[in-house]
Scaffold this motif. Structure first.
Motif, PDB file in Angstrom:
ATOM      1  N   UNK A   1      68.668  80.907  42.568  1.00  0.00           N
ATOM      2  CA  UNK A   1      68.736  79.438  42.479  1.00  0.00           C
ATOM      3  C   UNK A   1      69.623  79.004  41.316  1.00  0.00           C
ATOM      4  N   UNK A   2      69.572  79.760  40.212  1.00  0.00           N
ATOM      5  CA  UNK A   2      70.454  79.433  39.077  1.00  0.00           C
ATOM      6  C   UNK A   2      71.906  79.490  39.528  1.00  0.00           C
ATOM      7  N   UNK A   3      72.246  80.506  40.317  1.00  0.00           N
ATOM      8  CA  UNK A   3      73.613  80.647  40.841  1.00  0.00           C
ATOM      9  C   UNK A   3      73.993  79.434  41.698  1.00  0.00           C
ATOM     10  N   UNK A   4      73.078  79.039  42.591  1.00  0.00           N
ATOM     11  CA  UNK A   4      73.340  77.878  43.453  1.00  0.00           C
ATOM     12  C   UNK A   4      73.557  76.620  42.604  1.00  0.00           C
ATOM     13  N   UNK A   5      72.718  76.480  41.585  1.00  0.00           N
ATOM     14  CA  UNK A   5      72.792  75.275  40.738  1.00  0.00           C
ATOM     15  C   UNK A   5      74.081  75.281  39.915  1.00  0.00           C
ATOM     16  N   UNK A   6      74.512  76.471  39.496  1.00  0.00           N
ATOM     17  CA  UNK A   6      75.790  76.573  38.775  1.00  0.00           C
ATOM     18  C   UNK A   6      76.940  76.092  39.677  1.00  0.00           C
ATOM     19  N   UNK A   7      76.906  76.465  40.966  1.00  0.00           N
ATOM     20  CA  UNK A   7      77.983  75.998  41.876  1.00  0.00           C
ATOM     21  C   UNK A   7      77.999  74.478  41.890  1.00  0.00           C
ATOM     22  N   UNK A   8      76.808  73.871  41.900  1.00  0.00           N
ATOM     23  CA  UNK A   8      76.723  72.419  41.928  1.00  0.00           C
ATOM     24  C   UNK A   8      77.242  71.794  40.641  1.00  0.00           C
ATOM     25  N   UNK A   9      76.796  72.349  39.521  1.00  0.00           N
ATOM     26  CA  UNK A   9      77.199  71.779  38.217  1.00  0.00           C
ATOM     27  C   UNK A   9      78.731  71.767  38.084  1.00  0.00           C
ATOM     28  N   UNK A  10      79.376  72.803  38.664  1.00  0.00           N
ATOM     29  CA  UNK A  10      80.833  72.911  38.517  1.00  0.00           C
ATOM     30  C   UNK A  10      81.574  71.732  39.148  1.00  0.00           C
ATOM     31  N   UNK A  11      80.987  71.095  40.172  1.00  0.00           N
ATOM     32  CA  UNK A  11      81.678  69.973  40.835  1.00  0.00           C
ATOM     33  C   UNK A  11      80.968  68.635  40.592  1.00  0.00           C
TER      34      UNK A  11
ATOM     35  N   UNK B   1      67.628  62.898  35.010  1.00  0.00           N
ATOM     36  CA  UNK B   1      67.924  63.424  36.345  1.00  0.00           C
ATOM     37  C   UNK B   1      68.817  62.498  37.159  1.00  0.00           C
ATOM     38  N   UNK B   2      68.471  61.218  37.222  1.00  0.00           N
ATOM     39  CA  UNK B   2      69.190  60.314  38.130  1.00  0.00           C
ATOM     40  C   UNK B   2      70.565  59.966  37.556  1.00  0.00           C
ATOM     41  N   UNK B   3      70.636  59.775  36.245  1.00  0.00           N
ATOM     42  CA  UNK B   3      71.920  59.398  35.640  1.00  0.00           C
ATOM     43  C   UNK B   3      72.900  60.573  35.631  1.00  0.00           C
ATOM     44  N   UNK B   4      72.395  61.764  35.414  1.00  0.00           N
ATOM     45  CA  UNK B   4      73.175  63.010  35.275  1.00  0.00           C
ATOM     46  C   UNK B   4      73.977  63.037  33.958  1.00  0.00           C
ATOM     47  N   UNK B   5      74.230  64.253  33.456  1.00  0.00           N
ATOM     48  CA  UNK B   5      75.012  64.355  32.208  1.00  0.00           C
ATOM     49  C   UNK B   5      76.474  63.961  32.393  1.00  0.00           C
ATOM     50  N   UNK B   6      76.926  63.841  33.633  1.00  0.00           N
ATOM     51  CA  UNK B   6      78.325  63.420  33.843  1.00  0.00           C
ATOM     52  C   UNK B   6      78.498  61.931  33.557  1.00  0.00           C
ATOM     53  N   UNK B   7      77.410  61.164  33.648  1.00  0.00           N
ATOM     54  CA  UNK B   7      77.500  59.717  33.441  1.00  0.00           C
ATOM     55  C   UNK B   7      76.862  59.259  32.133  1.00  0.00           C
ATOM     56  N   UNK B   8      75.917  60.034  31.619  1.00  0.00           N
ATOM     57  CA  UNK B   8      75.162  59.598  30.437  1.00  0.00           C
ATOM     58  C   UNK B   8      74.639  60.816  29.680  1.00  0.00           C
TER      59      UNK B   8
ATOM     60  N   UNK C   1      81.056  66.343  38.286  1.00  0.00           N
ATOM     61  CA  UNK C   1      81.795  65.156  37.818  1.00  0.00           C
ATOM     62  C   UNK C   1      82.534  64.469  38.968  1.00  0.00           C
ATOM     63  N   UNK C   2      83.082  65.250  39.917  1.00  0.00           N
ATOM     64  CA  UNK C   2      83.781  64.582  41.034  1.00  0.00           C
ATOM     65  C   UNK C   2      82.787  64.021  42.042  1.00  0.00           C
ATOM     66  N   UNK C   3      81.679  64.742  42.264  1.00  0.00           N
ATOM     67  CA  UNK C   3      80.698  64.242  43.242  1.00  0.00           C
ATOM     68  C   UNK C   3      80.035  62.953  42.768  1.00  0.00           C
ATOM     69  N   UNK C   4      79.624  62.911  41.508  1.00  0.00           N
ATOM     70  CA  UNK C   4      78.841  61.756  41.059  1.00  0.00           C
ATOM     71  C   UNK C   4      79.693  60.495  41.022  1.00  0.00           C
ATOM     72  N   UNK C   5      81.000  60.678  40.847  1.00  0.00           N
ATOM     73  CA  UNK C   5      81.918  59.526  40.887  1.00  0.00           C
ATOM     74  C   UNK C   5      81.898  58.921  42.289  1.00  0.00           C
ATOM     75  N   UNK C   6      81.975  59.799  43.302  1.00  0.00           N
ATOM     76  CA  UNK C   6      82.003  59.329  44.692  1.00  0.00           C
ATOM     77  C   UNK C   6      80.632  58.775  45.103  1.00  0.00           C
ATOM     78  N   UNK C   7      79.548  59.462  44.683  1.00  0.00           N
ATOM     79  CA  UNK C   7      78.197  58.924  44.953  1.00  0.00           C
ATOM     80  C   UNK C   7      78.102  57.497  44.412  1.00  0.00           C
ATOM     81  N   UNK C   8      78.595  57.312  43.178  1.00  0.00           N
ATOM     82  CA  UNK C   8      78.487  56.000  42.525  1.00  0.00           C
ATOM     83  C   UNK C   8      79.330  54.958  43.250  1.00  0.00           C
ATOM     84  N   UNK C   9      80.537  55.339  43.651  1.00  0.00           N
ATOM     85  CA  UNK C   9      81.415  54.387  44.368  1.00  0.00           C
ATOM     86  C   UNK C   9      80.791  53.975  45.703  1.00  0.00           C
ATOM     87  N   UNK C  10      80.308  54.973  46.449  1.00  0.00           N
ATOM     88  CA  UNK C  10      79.685  54.678  47.754  1.00  0.00           C
ATOM     89  C   UNK C  10      78.438  53.801  47.579  1.00  0.00           C
TER      90      UNK C  10
END
Ligand SMILES: Cc1ncc(COP(=O)(O)O)c(C=O)c1O
Length: 425
Positions: A277-287, A184-191, A289-298
């Motif tokens: 909720x699946x629809x909402x989560x799909x919207x999140x999954x689509x972005x 959960x915390x690492x996310x599939x975009x990072x690990x 990779x860009x969000x987690x990069x910024x979360x990590x930088x901040x």
């Protein structure tokens, strides 16, 4: 679709637009059930002669797209979604285990999972041994005859310990039990834990994958790599009394556990994800990779800034050179270490509460992974039921403040914390 790189899979996998009237966005199939062509069709669906939709507690076309997409981004053969991360964990373990079975788990787990393993599952005869996860051998040493799973978080919440997944996976392999990793915390975009030997990957979709703090959800992704016919799991090799004699490992091969989760786990425990909720989560999954990069930088910049503050006793972020997990972070999380930062405030329990109460951009609440910055004092909230020894093992001291660093301007976040620190004077 499915064999592309992460960002492409996160946007496209699982959605064949020719099957959804050409809709570019994944549609919400808000239905509880599906019309059968006739009774033979219905019979074929129930007996798995034909695959299709029966009832939304078992599956739904919107959920199926999310499932296929999660399997693609984690590298699994299948995925099943649930009403929450907790539902994914409890349904997963209850589908896999029976009274008399035993789990070896990392001691640095999310508080809710720790409680499930430590208090609730023992009531059903399923016990756990918690080990210091910093040495993979500790898992092997704790394995008993009746051990049937090894369970960890790739990046522990809130200890932020990066685990040596490869090392632990070898211990699981030697014990012939599935290696389950909450990512959960690492996310599939990072690990991707499957690349490091995980057999099952769990997510609370509520966090970074959903990302906007709107919807609860959970998932289990099945790597398809575990040998269920190794003699330790007769429920997979003998006719199932719960699904008219189906022999899972014979009939379903690598996808045996995925199907067991649907046919028995969701059918019997009912923790289905709402298609909305699946629809909402799909919207999140689509972005993601860009969000987690910024979360990590901040998070990294804020962690460095905190290290320079007099009011702060210590800072824990795997991306910091000072972190005991920095070496493992370089190996397992080279592209960012996610958005959680913990730190200790001089003055202990009361000072930590005071700072937590005094922020205004950071919201005081019990969640992580939102685009907005969040703060909590675990010792007085999420971890208050644990003894001080258990709090220490989970990495939650009395002075610890956990930040989930959002996507706001980093200077505003520093100013918000600085103002909160000034209330201590
Ligand atoms: C690592 C981890 N796993 C699982 C969960 C449980 O997820 P949910 O809140 O969606 O039930 C959480 C919740 O905080 C978590 O942090």
């Amino acid at each position: 679709m499915g064999n592309q790189k992460f960002s492409t899979n996160a946007l496209h996998a699982g959605h064949d637009t020719t099957q959804t009237a050409g809709t570019r966005a994944v549609p919400i199939y808000q239905t509880s059930s599906y019309v059968f062509k006739d009774t033979d069709h219905a019979a074929n669906l129930f007996s798995l002669k034909e695959l299709g939709f029966i009832y939304t507690r078992l599956n739904n076309p919107t959920n199926q797209i999310l499932q296929d997409r999660l399997a693609a981004v984690e590298g699994g053969v299948g995925a099943v979604v649930f009403a929450s991360g907790t539902s994914a964990i409890s349904t997963g373990l209850l589908t896999l285990l029976k009274a008399g079975d035993h789990i070896v788990a990392s001691s640095s787990l999310y508080g809710g999972t720790y409680n499930l393993l430590n208090v609730t599952l023992p009531r059903l005869g399923i016990t756990s041994t918690f080990v210091d996860a910093s040495d993979p051998k500790n898992f092997g040493k704790a394995v008993q005859k009746n051990t049937r799973a090894i369970f960890v978080e790739s990046l522990g919440n809130p200890k932020l310990d990066v685990l040596d997944l490869k090392g632990i996976s070898l211990q699981a392999k030697a014990a012939k039990v599935p290696f389950i990793v909450d990512n959960t915390v690492a996310t599939p975009a990072l690990l991707n834990p499957i690349e490091h030997g995980a057999n099952l990957v769990i997510h609370s979709l509520t966090k970074y994958i959903g990302g906007q703090g709107t919807s609860l959800g959970g998932a289990i992704i099945d790597a398809g790599t575990f040998d269920w016919a190794n003699g330790k799991f007769p429920e997979f090799t003998e006719p199932s009394a719960g699904y008219h004699g189906l022999v899972y490992s014979e009939a379903l091969g690598a996808a045996a556990f995925t199907f067991k989760l649907i046919l028995e786990g969701l059918r019997d425990f009912g923790g289905a994800l709402s298609p909305y909720n699946a629809f909402q989560i799909i919207q999140g999954l689509e972005t993601l990779s860009v969000r987690i990069k910024k979360h990590s930088e901040n998070a990294l910049e804020l962690a460095k800034w905190l290290e320079g503050r007099d009011e702060v006793a210590w800072v824990n972020y795997p991306g910091l050179k000072s972190s005991p997990y920095n070496k493992l972070a370089k190996e397992y999380l080279p592209n960012g270490q996610s958005g959680l930062v913990t730190f200790g405030i001089k003055g202990g329990f009361e000072a930590a509460k005071q700072v937590t109460d005094a922020t205004s951009i950071f919201s005081l609440l019990a969640n992580i992974g939102d685009t907005k910055s969040l703060i909590i004092h675990p010792a007085s909230t999420t971890h208050q039921q644990l003894t001080s020894e258990q709090q220490e093992a989970a990495g939650v001291g009395a002075d610890l403040i956990r930040l989930s660093v959002g996507l706001e301007d980093i200077e505003d976040l520093k100013s918000d914390l600085k103002a909160a620190f000034e209330t201590l004077k």
